[in-house]
Design a protein around this motif. Sequence first.
Motif, PDB file in Angstrom:
ATOM      1  N   TYR A   1       0.733  -1.214  -0.033  1.00 26.02           N
ATOM      2  CA  TYR A   1      -0.154  -0.038   0.105  1.00 26.02           C
ATOM      3  C   TYR A   1       0.867   1.230  -0.049  1.00 26.02           C
ATOM      4  O   TYR A   1       0.584   2.084  -0.742  1.00 26.02           O
ATOM      5  CB  TYR A   1      -1.096  -0.076   1.323  1.00 26.02           C
ATOM      6  N   ARG A   2       1.903   1.348   0.785  1.00 29.15           N
ATOM      7  CA  ARG A   2       2.660   2.504   0.989  1.00 29.15           C
ATOM      8  C   ARG A   2       3.527   2.670  -0.206  1.00 29.15           C
ATOM      9  O   ARG A   2       3.479   3.773  -1.089  1.00 29.15           O
ATOM     10  CB  ARG A   2       3.841   2.220   2.189  1.00 29.15           C
TER      11      ARG A   2
ATOM     12  N   ARG B   1       2.620   1.822  -3.451  1.00 24.68           N
ATOM     13  CA  ARG B   1       1.684   2.264  -4.487  1.00 24.68           C
ATOM     14  C   ARG B   1       0.868   3.559  -4.158  1.00 24.68           C
ATOM     15  O   ARG B   1       1.106   4.324  -4.920  1.00 24.68           O
ATOM     16  CB  ARG B   1       0.478   1.202  -4.512  1.00 24.68           C
ATOM     17  N   GLN B   2       0.636   3.997  -2.898  1.00 25.37           N
ATOM     18  CA  GLN B   2       0.322   5.361  -2.801  1.00 25.37           C
ATOM     19  C   GLN B   2       1.333   6.414  -3.208  1.00 25.37           C
ATOM     20  O   GLN B   2       1.002   7.382  -3.637  1.00 25.37           O
ATOM     21  CB  GLN B   2       0.069   5.567  -1.236  1.00 25.37           C
ATOM     22  N   GLU B   3       2.692   6.069  -2.568  1.00 25.30           N
ATOM     23  CA  GLU B   3       3.720   7.127  -2.919  1.00 25.30           C
ATOM     24  C   GLU B   3       4.007   7.146  -4.464  1.00 25.30           C
ATOM     25  O   GLU B   3       4.124   8.143  -4.991  1.00 25.30           O
ATOM     26  CB  GLU B   3       5.232   6.645  -2.215  1.00 25.30           C
ATOM     27  N   HIS B   4       3.951   6.043  -5.168  1.00 25.99           N
ATOM     28  CA  HIS B   4       4.235   6.158  -6.696  1.00 25.99           C
ATOM     29  C   HIS B   4       2.815   7.057  -7.261  1.00 25.99           C
ATOM     30  O   HIS B   4       3.082   7.786  -8.290  1.00 25.99           O
ATOM     31  CB  HIS B   4       4.263   4.561  -7.393  1.00 25.99           C
ATOM     32  N   LEU B   5       1.668   6.807  -6.766  1.00 25.01           N
ATOM     33  CA  LEU B   5       0.535   7.343  -7.302  1.00 25.01           C
ATOM     34  C   LEU B   5       0.570   8.902  -7.267  1.00 25.01           C
ATOM     35  O   LEU B   5       0.040   9.652  -8.009  1.00 25.01           O
ATOM     36  CB  LEU B   5      -0.774   6.484  -7.043  1.00 25.01           C
ATOM     37  N   LEU B   6       0.879   9.215  -5.999  1.00 24.06           N
ATOM     38  CA  LEU B   6       0.787  10.487  -5.671  1.00 24.06           C
ATOM     39  C   LEU B   6       2.056  11.475  -5.913  1.00 24.06           C
ATOM     40  O   LEU B   6       2.192  12.705  -5.533  1.00 24.06           O
ATOM     41  CB  LEU B   6       0.580  10.754  -4.212  1.00 24.06           C
TER      42      LEU B   6
ATOM     43  N   THR C   1       9.535   3.736   1.475  1.00 25.61           N
ATOM     44  CA  THR C   1       8.103   3.633   1.867  1.00 25.61           C
ATOM     45  C   THR C   1       7.493   2.388   2.585  1.00 25.61           C
ATOM     46  O   THR C   1       6.918   2.043   3.101  1.00 25.61           O
ATOM     47  CB  THR C   1       6.796   4.461   1.130  1.00 25.61           C
TER      48      THR C   1
END
Length: 264
Positions: free
Chosen positions: A106-107, A109-114, A126
């Motif tokens: 999750y960490r 993917r979220q860092e990559h997406l944002l 992350t």
Amino acid sequence: MKFSLKELIIGGVAAGGTVLVLWLWREAVPLIIARDFKDYSFIAPAAGLIVAGGFFTLSAIFIREAKVVYPLLIAGIIIPFFFLEASGTILAVLAANLFITSFAIYRIRQEHLLSYGFSLSKIAKTGLPLYFTAVSLMVSSFYLVNMDEELAISGLLPRPAVNFAFNLVSQVLPGPAGFPREMLELNADDFYEAMALELQQILGPYQRFLPLASALIFFFAFKAFTVPVYYLTLIFIFLLLKLLVFSKIVNKEKLQIEVERLSL
């Protein structure tokens, strides 16, 4: 659900690589406990950590469908638990690894997406350390199932150190000189057994916790070992990405990202 063959291959390598590297460490742990480093090369398990960690990170980044990436990567961590006999401690580690691995994915993917750009170090930090924490817990579980009270005591009383102390005492105190004569009349092996028996009597009923305490110490030692592995993994991912971009397997594209913020 949309996913490509390239995504499945990356995810499959990540899951299979994690299973393989944990199997290699499962074979290595008994040798670590026995301090037998002659007939086994630790290059393969160490290099396997770098490769598995690299593909874990790339899978979390590039596999678009959450319904694909989560089961694949979690399976790589969970399958090695079938190598072990179930117990309360092992089930607790299983539950912890489920959470840690899911949170690591999750960490990342979220860092990559944002992220506005692609910063490998920022994205990897992350979640990759969490992945290595899950691996450390798994390897420590292998250590625990191979450890018993006798082996734990031998870890607290390393035989070479005890033999050195015995030889030193024998040379410095050849006579009674306040030192028990019966201890001086023992040979090195008997002296070691006497020391181990004395330690068992001191610990009493608490000696049953020695294997768990030894496994906990091993966990922190192995986690420290993964610190340089983490930086080597970043280098491996960087080089692998360069190769994938050069071979057109991974493409560069410009995207518009909407960011939600709070304002007055």
